[in-house]
Scaffold this motif. Structure first.
Motif, PDB file in Angstrom:
ATOM      1  N   ALA A  69     -15.656  -0.994 -42.561  1.00 15.20           N
ATOM      2  CA  ALA A  69     -16.524  -1.196 -41.398  1.00 15.20           C
ATOM      3  C   ALA A  69     -16.022  -0.446 -40.174  1.00 15.20           C
ATOM      4  O   ALA A  69     -16.805  -0.136 -39.266  1.00 15.20           O
ATOM      5  N   VAL A  70     -14.718  -0.160 -40.134  1.00 14.03           N
ATOM      6  CA  VAL A  70     -14.154   0.536 -38.977  1.00 14.03           C
ATOM      7  C   VAL A  70     -13.430   1.827 -39.382  1.00 14.03           C
ATOM      8  O   VAL A  70     -12.779   2.458 -38.552  1.00 14.03           O
ATOM      9  N   ALA A  71     -13.568   2.237 -40.631  1.00 17.44           N
ATOM     10  CA  ALA A  71     -12.826   3.409 -41.114  1.00 17.44           C
ATOM     11  C   ALA A  71     -13.215   4.678 -40.378  1.00 17.44           C
ATOM     12  O   ALA A  71     -12.384   5.572 -40.178  1.00 17.44           O
ATOM     13  N   GLU A  72     -14.477   4.798 -39.972  1.00 18.01           N
ATOM     14  CA  GLU A  72     -14.946   5.994 -39.283  1.00 18.01           C
ATOM     15  C   GLU A  72     -14.823   5.892 -37.772  1.00 18.01           C
ATOM     16  O   GLU A  72     -15.094   6.862 -37.050  1.00 18.01           O
ATOM     17  N   LEU A  73     -14.446   4.744 -37.268  1.00 17.66           N
ATOM     18  CA  LEU A  73     -14.370   4.530 -35.822  1.00 17.66           C
ATOM     19  C   LEU A  73     -13.400   5.501 -35.158  1.00 17.66           C
ATOM     20  O   LEU A  73     -12.285   5.701 -35.639  1.00 17.66           O
ATOM     21  N   ARG A  74     -13.843   6.081 -34.053  1.00 19.24           N
ATOM     22  CA  ARG A  74     -12.984   6.902 -33.211  1.00 19.24           C
ATOM     23  C   ARG A  74     -13.151   6.438 -31.772  1.00 19.24           C
ATOM     24  O   ARG A  74     -14.270   6.178 -31.328  1.00 19.24           O
ATOM     25  N   VAL A  75     -12.038   6.327 -31.054  1.00 18.27           N
ATOM     26  CA  VAL A  75     -12.053   5.854 -29.668  1.00 18.27           C
ATOM     27  C   VAL A  75     -11.636   7.007 -28.774  1.00 18.27           C
ATOM     28  O   VAL A  75     -10.675   7.718 -29.071  1.00 18.27           O
ATOM     29  N   ILE A  76     -12.362   7.180 -27.677  1.00 20.27           N
ATOM     30  CA  ILE A  76     -12.110   8.326 -26.799  1.00 20.27           C
ATOM     31  C   ILE A  76     -12.106   7.883 -25.343  1.00 20.27           C
ATOM     32  O   ILE A  76     -12.844   6.962 -24.954  1.00 20.27           O
TER      33      ILE A  76
ATOM     34  N   ALA B 136     -16.217 -12.313 -45.051  1.00 24.94           N
ATOM     35  CA  ALA B 136     -15.974 -10.923 -44.654  1.00 24.94           C
ATOM     36  C   ALA B 136     -17.100 -10.009 -45.125  1.00 24.94           C
ATOM     37  O   ALA B 136     -17.472  -9.054 -44.436  1.00 24.94           O
ATOM     38  N   ALA B 137     -17.659 -10.309 -46.301  1.00 20.82           N
ATOM     39  CA  ALA B 137     -18.750  -9.480 -46.823  1.00 20.82           C
ATOM     40  C   ALA B 137     -19.967  -9.535 -45.905  1.00 20.82           C
ATOM     41  O   ALA B 137     -20.658  -8.528 -45.702  1.00 20.82           O
ATOM     42  N   ALA B 138     -20.236 -10.712 -45.336  1.00 23.54           N
ATOM     43  CA  ALA B 138     -21.364 -10.841 -44.419  1.00 23.54           C
ATOM     44  C   ALA B 138     -21.118 -10.056 -43.140  1.00 23.54           C
ATOM     45  O   ALA B 138     -22.023  -9.405 -42.596  1.00 23.54           O
ATOM     46  N   LEU B 139     -19.882 -10.086 -42.648  1.00 26.91           N
ATOM     47  CA  LEU B 139     -19.537  -9.291 -41.477  1.00 26.91           C
ATOM     48  C   LEU B 139     -19.702  -7.805 -41.768  1.00 26.91           C
ATOM     49  O   LEU B 139     -20.172  -7.042 -40.919  1.00 26.91           O
ATOM     50  N   GLY B 140     -19.312  -7.405 -42.979  1.00 24.01           N
ATOM     51  CA  GLY B 140     -19.458  -6.001 -43.364  1.00 24.01           C
ATOM     52  C   GLY B 140     -20.908  -5.572 -43.410  1.00 24.01           C
ATOM     53  O   GLY B 140     -21.243  -4.463 -42.986  1.00 24.01           O
ATOM     54  N   ARG B 141     -21.785  -6.442 -43.924  1.00 23.29           N
ATOM     55  CA  ARG B 141     -23.210  -6.102 -43.981  1.00 23.29           C
ATOM     56  C   ARG B 141     -23.792  -5.970 -42.580  1.00 23.29           C
ATOM     57  O   ARG B 141     -24.621  -5.076 -42.316  1.00 23.29           O
ATOM     58  N   GLN B 142     -23.372  -6.843 -41.672  1.00 26.86           N
ATOM     59  CA  GLN B 142     -23.859  -6.767 -40.300  1.00 26.86           C
ATOM     60  C   GLN B 142     -23.422  -5.456 -39.643  1.00 26.86           C
ATOM     61  O   GLN B 142     -24.195  -4.799 -38.946  1.00 26.86           O
ATOM     62  N   ALA B 143     -22.162  -5.071 -39.880  1.00 26.97           N
ATOM     63  CA  ALA B 143     -21.665  -3.814 -39.319  1.00 26.97           C
ATOM     64  C   ALA B 143     -22.399  -2.622 -39.918  1.00 26.97           C
ATOM     65  O   ALA B 143     -22.757  -1.677 -39.205  1.00 26.97           O
ATOM     66  N   ALA B 144     -22.636  -2.669 -41.222  1.00 20.08           N
ATOM     67  CA  ALA B 144     -23.313  -1.563 -41.888  1.00 20.08           C
ATOM     68  C   ALA B 144     -24.720  -1.369 -41.339  1.00 20.08           C
ATOM     69  O   ALA B 144     -25.182  -0.231 -41.162  1.00 20.08           O
ATOM     70  N   TRP B 145     -25.388  -2.457 -41.054  1.00 14.00           N
ATOM     71  CA  TRP B 145     -26.753  -2.371 -40.494  1.00 14.00           C
ATOM     72  C   TRP B 145     -26.756  -1.597 -39.180  1.00 14.00           C
ATOM     73  O   TRP B 145     -27.665  -0.807 -38.906  1.00 14.00           O
ATOM     74  N   VAL B 146     -25.734  -1.798 -38.370  1.00 20.02           N
ATOM     75  CA  VAL B 146     -25.655  -1.102 -37.089  1.00 20.02           C
ATOM     76  C   VAL B 146     -25.210   0.342 -37.270  1.00 20.02           C
ATOM     77  O   VAL B 146     -25.744   1.259 -36.643  1.00 20.02           O
TER      78      VAL B 146
END
Length: 383
Positions: free
Chosen positions: A86-93, A366-376
């Motif tokens: 869910a956060v593997a691609e996250l980049r902070v700038i 955790a799976a439900a949290l992952g689905r919510q993140a994926a939707w966004v």
């Protein structure tokens, strides 16, 4: 273009790359942004790729692979952990760095600073007045298309009869970036207390972007000394992050959003993007991402006929704006509603409701949290 923020510069860079002549009117005397960071998830990165600035963005950021993120208690005990993907691609700038690379992507002279837009008409006529060092000189310009990318209190949007106005969320935030690297031990995310919370996000150079949020009246002052009172006893490295940040470099602002959904993002030869169209609370970290998506979608719709001088060009533009409204309006409005809900949950009033909130968060798989993140985060450019 009205506004040289993230969304406006993204759209300007993409349109120029497609061969469109662009003028950006910016009320400030210089294009700048600093003092805080921005989280860009996979949807925003794909939008930057579509706009031609994705590689420049990657060059100054790093992926947060292996980062443990989620919600914690002030003691440091984890309430929930997001799935790693869910956060593997996250980049902070650092916002200043992002503004710098976007400004570099726009042709010199595109941005006219010190020009405050005072009125705009559906036929593309724009009135602006000099501000700051530009003086009070008034000017009228006519454009084929006016893009309102001028933020929460958009001058373009407030001229529309459909403008819902601005609403205060009930909480305010300090934001800062540490002056030097701080060790996070691979952990970030948010810590939720009673009517206050603290967020942590690592920058590529080891410095840390953080935010401290409290339930407060809109006019209550935000003395940086209050940070120690609120968060000084919370788990490490929260106190260290506060101490590692120059108080003069901290920002404090009330969190505001649009008080309702706009019925359209397009009106005549004007279109809205970013906060001007759908200002939302930052509780999903998607304000910037939605603006990037808006810019990429608008550019993608206009690019196929950019520079066309044939008689049907006006009709093509009208259809592009209609399609932009159709494609863009539903998604950010849903994201804004979800973000608002999370903010209200995080700031549940009183210890009893906060204890109940923590039970709900702990019980969420955790799976439900992952689905919510994926939707966004799962967004693809559509024309």
């Amino acid at each position: 273009m009205v506004g040289a923020g993230i969304g406006g510069l993204c759209a300007a860079a993409g349109l120029q790359r497609a061969g469109v002549e662009v003028v950006v009117l910016e009320r400030a005397d210089e294009v700048r942004s600093g003092g805080s960071g921005l989280s860009v998830f996979s949807n925003g990165i794909r939008a930057l790729d579509a706009l031609g600035v994705g590689d420049a963005f990657r060059a100054v950021t790093t992926r947060t692979e292996g980062l443990r993120a989620g919600q914690r208690r002030p003691s440091g005990a984890w309430l929930s952990t997001l799935p790693a993907d869910a956060v593997a691609e996250l980049r902070v700038i650092d916002r200043a760095d992002l503004h710098g690379l976007l400004s570099d992507a726009v042709t010199a002279g595109t941005v006219r600073t010190g020009r405050r837009v005072t009125s705009m008409y559906p036929n593309g006529l724009v009135e602006s007045v000099g501000s700051g060092t530009a003086g009070a000189r008034r000017a009228w310009d006519r454009f084929d298309l006016v893009i309102g990318a001028d933020g929460l209190r958009s001058a373009v949007r407030t001229g529309w009869p459909e403008d819902p106005g601005v609403a205060y969320s009930g909480y305010a935030t300090w934001r800062g970036i540490t002056a030097a690297p701080v060790e996070l031990r691979g952990e970030a995310g948010e810590t939720w207390g009673v009517e206050c919370r603290f967020g942590i996000a690592p920058l590529a150079d080891g410095r840390v972007y953080w935010f401290g949020v409290r339930t407060a009246g809109i006019d209550e002052p935000g003395d940086p000394a209050l940070l120690r009172e609120l968060f000084g006893s919370w788990h490490r490295p929260i106190p260290e992050l506060i101490d590692a940040t120059d108080p003069a470099a901290m920002q404090y602002l009330p969190i505001e959003e649009l008080s309702g959904d706009l019925p359209t993002f397009a009106r005549g030869r004007a279109v809205l993007l970013g906060d001007a169209a759908h200002a939302m609370t930052p509780d999903l970290g998607q304000g910037g991402g939605m603006a990037m998506e808006d810019a990429a979608t608008l550019v993608g719709l206009i690019a196929p006929f950019a520079g066309t001088e044939c008689g049907d060009a006006p009709e093509l533009l009208d259809e592009a704006l209609r399609r932009y409204d159709e494609l863009r309006r539903p998604r950010p409005q849903r994201v804004a509603a979800r973000s608002r809900m999370i903010g209200r949950l995080a700031h549940a009033p009183g210890p009893l409701l906060c204890a109940a909130r923590d039970l709900v968060v702990r019980a969420t798989p955790a799976a439900a949290l992952g689905r919510q993140a994926a939707w966004v985060h799962e967004w693809l450019l559509t024309r």
